[in-house]
Write a protein that holds these residues in place. Structure first.
Motif, PDB file in Angstrom:
ATOM      1  N   ALA A  87      -0.961   8.630  37.790  1.00 24.68           N
ATOM      2  CA  ALA A  87      -1.736   7.783  36.888  1.00 24.68           C
ATOM      3  C   ALA A  87      -0.814   6.943  36.006  1.00 24.68           C
ATOM      4  N   ASP A  88       0.254   7.548  35.528  1.00 19.94           N
ATOM      5  CA  ASP A  88       1.208   6.837  34.674  1.00 19.94           C
ATOM      6  C   ASP A  88       1.996   5.775  35.448  1.00 19.94           C
ATOM      7  N   GLU A  89       2.347   6.063  36.682  1.00 18.29           N
ATOM      8  CA  GLU A  89       3.232   5.202  37.471  1.00 18.29           C
ATOM      9  C   GLU A  89       2.507   4.087  38.219  1.00 18.29           C
ATOM     10  N   ARG A  90       1.214   4.237  38.456  1.00 22.60           N
ATOM     11  CA  ARG A  90       0.454   3.283  39.270  1.00 22.60           C
ATOM     12  C   ARG A  90       0.520   1.864  38.714  1.00 22.60           C
ATOM     13  N   SER A  91       0.248   1.701  37.436  1.00 22.80           N
ATOM     14  CA  SER A  91       0.250   0.363  36.831  1.00 22.80           C
ATOM     15  C   SER A  91       1.619  -0.283  36.924  1.00 22.80           C
ATOM     16  N   MET A  92       2.654   0.484  36.676  1.00 24.36           N
ATOM     17  CA  MET A  92       4.017  -0.036  36.767  1.00 24.36           C
ATOM     18  C   MET A  92       4.315  -0.487  38.195  1.00 24.36           C
ATOM     19  N   ALA A  93       3.904   0.301  39.182  1.00 24.01           N
ATOM     20  CA  ALA A  93       4.143  -0.044  40.584  1.00 24.01           C
ATOM     21  C   ALA A  93       3.433  -1.343  40.953  1.00 24.01           C
ATOM     22  N   LEU A  94       2.205  -1.501  40.507  1.00 20.53           N
ATOM     23  CA  LEU A  94       1.454  -2.727  40.798  1.00 20.53           C
ATOM     24  C   LEU A  94       2.094  -3.940  40.128  1.00 20.53           C
ATOM     25  N   LEU A  95       2.528  -3.774  38.889  1.00 18.67           N
ATOM     26  CA  LEU A  95       3.181  -4.858  38.165  1.00 18.67           C
ATOM     27  C   LEU A  95       4.499  -5.251  38.840  1.00 18.67           C
ATOM     28  N   ASN A  96       5.288  -4.262  39.216  1.00 13.85           N
ATOM     29  CA  ASN A  96       6.563  -4.537  39.882  1.00 13.85           C
ATOM     30  C   ASN A  96       6.344  -5.278  41.202  1.00 13.85           C
ATOM     31  N   ARG A  97       5.319  -4.877  41.952  1.00 14.08           N
ATOM     32  CA  ARG A  97       5.032  -5.556  43.220  1.00 14.08           C
ATOM     33  C   ARG A  97       4.605  -7.000  42.978  1.00 14.08           C
ATOM     34  N   GLU A  98       3.795  -7.217  41.938  1.00 14.27           N
ATOM     35  CA  GLU A  98       3.365  -8.578  41.631  1.00 14.27           C
ATOM     36  C   GLU A  98       4.537  -9.453  41.199  1.00 14.27           C
ATOM     37  N   LEU A  99       5.464  -8.877  40.428  1.00 16.92           N
ATOM     38  CA  LEU A  99       6.610  -9.652  39.942  1.00 16.92           C
ATOM     39  C   LEU A  99       7.588 -10.038  41.045  1.00 16.92           C
ATOM     40  N   THR A 100       7.811  -9.124  42.002  1.00 16.82           N
ATOM     41  CA  THR A 100       8.899  -9.343  42.964  1.00 16.82           C
ATOM     42  C   THR A 100       8.533  -9.093  44.418  1.00 16.82           C
ATOM     43  N   GLY A 101       7.392  -8.505  44.668  1.00 16.20           N
ATOM     44  CA  GLY A 101       7.037  -8.132  46.041  1.00 16.20           C
ATOM     45  C   GLY A 101       7.649  -6.810  46.466  1.00 16.20           C
ATOM     46  N   ILE A 102       8.390  -6.169  45.589  1.00 18.19           N
ATOM     47  CA  ILE A 102       9.016  -4.885  45.920  1.00 18.19           C
ATOM     48  C   ILE A 102       8.007  -3.760  45.696  1.00 18.19           C
ATOM     49  N   ASP A 103       7.789  -2.980  46.751  1.00 14.61           N
ATOM     50  CA  ASP A 103       6.848  -1.871  46.667  1.00 14.61           C
ATOM     51  C   ASP A 103       7.504  -0.628  46.091  1.00 14.61           C
ATOM     52  N   THR A 104       6.681   0.232  45.547  1.00 10.18           N
ATOM     53  CA  THR A 104       7.119   1.525  45.038  1.00 10.18           C
ATOM     54  C   THR A 104       6.701   2.600  46.025  1.00 10.18           C
ATOM     55  N   VAL A 105       7.629   3.468  46.361  1.00 10.31           N
ATOM     56  CA  VAL A 105       7.380   4.603  47.237  1.00 10.31           C
ATOM     57  C   VAL A 105       7.324   5.837  46.346  1.00 10.31           C
ATOM     58  N   PHE A 106       6.224   6.560  46.430  1.00  7.59           N
ATOM     59  CA  PHE A 106       6.077   7.782  45.634  1.00  7.59           C
ATOM     60  C   PHE A 106       6.470   8.976  46.489  1.00  7.59           C
ATOM     61  N   VAL A 107       7.325   9.813  45.933  1.00  4.38           N
ATOM     62  CA  VAL A 107       7.829  10.992  46.618  1.00  4.38           C
ATOM     63  C   VAL A 107       7.369  12.220  45.849  1.00  4.38           C
ATOM     64  N   LEU A 108       6.715  13.126  46.566  1.00  2.00           N
ATOM     65  CA  LEU A 108       6.313  14.378  45.933  1.00  2.00           C
ATOM     66  C   LEU A 108       7.523  15.285  45.858  1.00  2.00           C
ATOM     67  N   GLY A 109       7.832  15.721  44.664  1.00  2.00           N
ATOM     68  CA  GLY A 109       8.958  16.614  44.469  1.00  2.00           C
ATOM     69  C   GLY A 109       8.621  18.029  44.902  1.00  2.00           C
ATOM     70  N   ASP A 110       9.618  18.854  44.904  1.00  2.00           N
ATOM     71  CA  ASP A 110       9.470  20.272  45.228  1.00  2.00           C
ATOM     72  C   ASP A 110       8.536  20.918  44.211  1.00  2.00           C
ATOM     73  N   ALA A 111       7.477  21.539  44.678  1.00  2.00           N
ATOM     74  CA  ALA A 111       6.482  22.150  43.794  1.00  2.00           C
ATOM     75  C   ALA A 111       7.098  23.218  42.895  1.00  2.00           C
ATOM     76  N   ARG A 112       8.190  23.836  43.340  1.00  2.00           N
ATOM     77  CA  ARG A 112       8.841  24.867  42.518  1.00  2.00           C
ATOM     78  C   ARG A 112       9.521  24.273  41.293  1.00  2.00           C
ATOM     79  N   LEU A 113       9.677  22.944  41.272  1.00  2.00           N
ATOM     80  CA  LEU A 113      10.333  22.269  40.149  1.00  2.00           C
ATOM     81  C   LEU A 113       9.362  21.422  39.337  1.00  2.00           C
ATOM     82  N   GLU A 114       8.088  21.548  39.635  1.00  2.00           N
ATOM     83  CA  GLU A 114       7.053  20.712  39.022  1.00  2.00           C
ATOM     84  C   GLU A 114       7.051  20.775  37.493  1.00  2.00           C
TER      85      GLU A 114
END
Length: 157
Positions: free
Chosen positions: A96-123
């Motif tokens: 939820a926090d990162e979505r808006s930033m990713a959309l803004l970054n894509r609009e500014l430059t066309g660069i997409d954001t890839v979201f990676v799920l981290g290790d659940a043991r380190l959540e």
């Protein structure tokens, strides 16, 4: 060559961050762990110290390197020819926090954001919590690499 930028404050870098770097390193030819300098945040470690700590914690021969910027992440990405921004997610709140930033970054430059799920043991591991535990003399060895633990202990002596 595909280049991805993985931005963050990394104050300090944790095992969770290193896990995301390693996952991204399998997807891209080069990954840059980019220390962001935010004038509105009071960092414990300087940008140079954070870059040094990340570098010390990377495995030898890694396709991950560390750098810093006080500018916009997307401008840095354009300058280095990055094709993606990589962000680690610990849970739904992070998305939820990162979505808006990713959309803004894509609009500014066309660069997409890839979201990676981290290790659940380190959540549960967050730099701010690690600093708080270290500040009070708690054991942080399961949250950060030894070089970071030593640097934190030195800061809070």
């Amino acid at each position: 060559m595909t280049i991805a930028v993985c931005p963050g404050s990394f104050d300090p870098v944790t095992y969770g961050h290193l896990d995301v770097f390693a996952r991204a390193a399998k997807m891209f030819d080069q990954v840059i762990a980019l220390v962001g300098v935010n004038a509105s945040k009071q960092a414990l470690f300087s940008a140079e110290e954070r870059v040094r700590l990340i570098t010390e914690c990377l495995p030898e021969g890694s396709n991950v390197r560390a750098d810093a910027t006080d500018g916009l992440v997307v401008d840095y990405c354009v300058n280095v020819g990055a094709t993606a921004i990589v962000k680690g997610l610990r849970g739904g709140a992070d998305l939820a926090d990162e979505r808006s930033m990713a959309l803004l970054n894509r609009e500014l430059t066309g660069i997409d954001t890839v979201f990676v799920l981290g290790d659940a043991r380190l959540e549960h591991v967050a730099s701010s919590l690690v600093k708080d535990v270290a500040r009070h003399g708690g054991n942080i060895d399961s949250f950060v690499p030894p070089a970071v633990a030593r640097a934190l202990k030195k800061e809070f002596q």
